[in-house]
Scaffold this active site. Structure first.
Site, PDB file in Angstrom:
ATOM      1  N   HIS A   1      37.619  44.671  40.769  1.00  0.00           N
ATOM      2  CA  HIS A   1      38.688  44.211  41.877  1.00  0.00           C
ATOM      3  C   HIS A   1      38.883  45.247  43.003  1.00  0.00           C
ATOM      4  O   HIS A   1      38.505  45.013  44.169  1.00  0.00           O
ATOM      5  CB  HIS A   1      40.072  44.141  41.175  1.00  0.00           C
ATOM      6  CG  HIS A   1      40.247  43.207  40.116  1.00  0.00           C
ATOM      7  ND1 HIS A   1      40.439  41.981  40.203  1.00  0.00           N
ATOM      8  CD2 HIS A   1      40.312  43.366  38.748  1.00  0.00           C
ATOM      9  CE1 HIS A   1      40.287  41.381  38.865  1.00  0.00           C
ATOM     10  NE2 HIS A   1      40.281  42.217  37.948  1.00  0.00           N
TER      11      HIS A   1
HETATM   12  O1  RIB Z   1      44.760  43.106  39.326  1.00  0.00           O
HETATM   13  C1  RIB Z   1      43.672  44.025  39.256  1.00  0.00           C
HETATM   14  C2  RIB Z   1      44.253  45.220  39.687  1.00  0.00           C
HETATM   15  O2  RIB Z   1      45.134  45.694  38.680  1.00  0.00           O
HETATM   16  C3  RIB Z   1      43.254  46.455  40.043  1.00  0.00           C
HETATM   17  O3  RIB Z   1      43.640  47.226  40.972  1.00  0.00           O
HETATM   18  C4  RIB Z   1      43.309  47.033  38.588  1.00  0.00           C
HETATM   19  O4  RIB Z   1      42.670  48.396  38.606  1.00  0.00           O
HETATM   20  C5  RIB Z   1      44.672  46.984  38.256  1.00  0.00           C
HETATM   21  O5  RIB Z   1      45.200  48.166  38.808  1.00  0.00           O
END
Ligand code: RIB
Ligand code: CA
Length: 306
Positions: free
Chosen positions: A235
């Site tokens: 992500h």
């Molecule tokens: O939904 C994904 C996010 O949530 C990313 O930033 C992961 O590290 C968690 O923080």
């Protein structure tokens, strides 16, 4: 020409990979790292940020400041089930990884932003620190070129069917950020669930170099299975990929509202018809990404590291 950035983060395994990309890319000048409660508690996210900064020997150049321990209103829920109890399971960084600076994250953010004509904010955790900063020091907004934020989704959530984790963690902070008037690029699940690091790419990391071994160790312990058997969603790394290769993304200018109560709390609602905000928009929303390029770029970047 380097891009000056500040990362506000909750390491977190994908945050660790994003920090790795930012620290090692010569086109990026990482001025400050601030930590926030999210994937794990803020004492752990701060320690984890220090571990990555010091893994690359940058402890004297990149300050790390500890930030908010709780969301503004909503009770704190972590994601240790995904990242492990430490927040970065899978690699031993040792115990000598330095200390955070004495300033709070809000003070450090204020001082670092006001020292520059323009800086890019890259939040990869909840937006609590940013909301607190805007409430205490609204004058910083004119010094922020853009916010490239991992979080949100206009195609369904990962914490509920409606809400993505970073916005779900602190929806009130997200609403303050999206109503701030600062230009925002939303790097949400709409693209981060497409640009998956494949098992083949992960295996290549293992034998690449010290950094590859570190990332292989962490990512092998990363329990985010929202990518199914196609790979693992990196992500937060997509924020840095966007900064360096915006051409790999398709974006739409949309108005984003944040739901701050009820069963859909943390949902980011896009006015997709432009019907309710007089045609105004408050975000450039990433809606598609070149996933093959992302995998190639990820490996090419790591291959150039220690
Ligand atoms: O939904 C994904 C996010 O949530 C990313 O930033 C992961 O590290 C968690 O923080
Ligand atoms: Ca994160």
């Amino acid at each position: 020409m380097t891009t000056k950035i500040i990362m506000d983060t909750d390491p977190g395994i994908d945050d660790a990979a994003a920090l790795t990309m930012a620290i090692n890319n010569p086109a990026i000048d990482l001025k400050l790292v601030t930590a926030v409660a999210g994937n794990v508690t803020v004492d752990k996210t701060t320690a984890n940020a220090l571990k990555i900064v010091n893994f690359f020997g940058k402890g004297d150049q990149i300050p790390v400041a500890a930030g908010a321990a709780e969301p503004l209103i909503k009770p704190f829920e972590d994601a240790a089930r995904i990242h492990g109890e430490s927040g970065m399971e899978g690699y031993d960084f040792g115990d000598n990884y330095g200390h955070p600076i004495a300033k709070t994250a809000v003070q450090a953010l204020h001082d670092a932003i006001m020292a520059e004509d323009e800086v890019t904010l890259v939040p990869t955790g909840s937006y609590t620190n940013i909301a607190l900063l805007f409430k205490e020091y609204p004058e910083v907004k004119s010094h922020i070129k853009q916010i490239v934020a991992m979080g949100g989704s206009i195609s369904g959530g990962n914490m509920t069917s409606a809400a993505e984790f970073n916005v779900f963690t602190d929806p009130d902070a997200a609403r303050i950020m999206y109503e701030s008037g600062v230009p925002i690029v939303m790097v949400g699940l709409d693209v981060t669930l497409k640009a998956l690091l494949t098992d083949a790419s992960l295996k290549q990391l293992k034998d690449m170099n010290e950094t590859g071994q570190m990332l292989y160790g962490l990512i092998s312990h990363y329990n985010d299975v929202s990518g199914g058997d196609q790979g693992r969603p990196m992500h937060d790394v997509n924020t840095i990929f966007y900064l360096l290769h915006p051409e790999a993304f398709t974006t739409k200018d949309l108005w984003i509202d944040v739901q701050t109560d009820g069963p859909a709390i943390g949902a980011t609602i896009a006015d997709v018809r432009g019907a309710y905000h007089d045609g105004k928009t408050n975000a450039k929303v990433c809606v598609d990404i070149d996933a093959e390029f992302f995998n190639k770029w990820f490996l090419d970047q790591v291959a150039q590291m220690k």
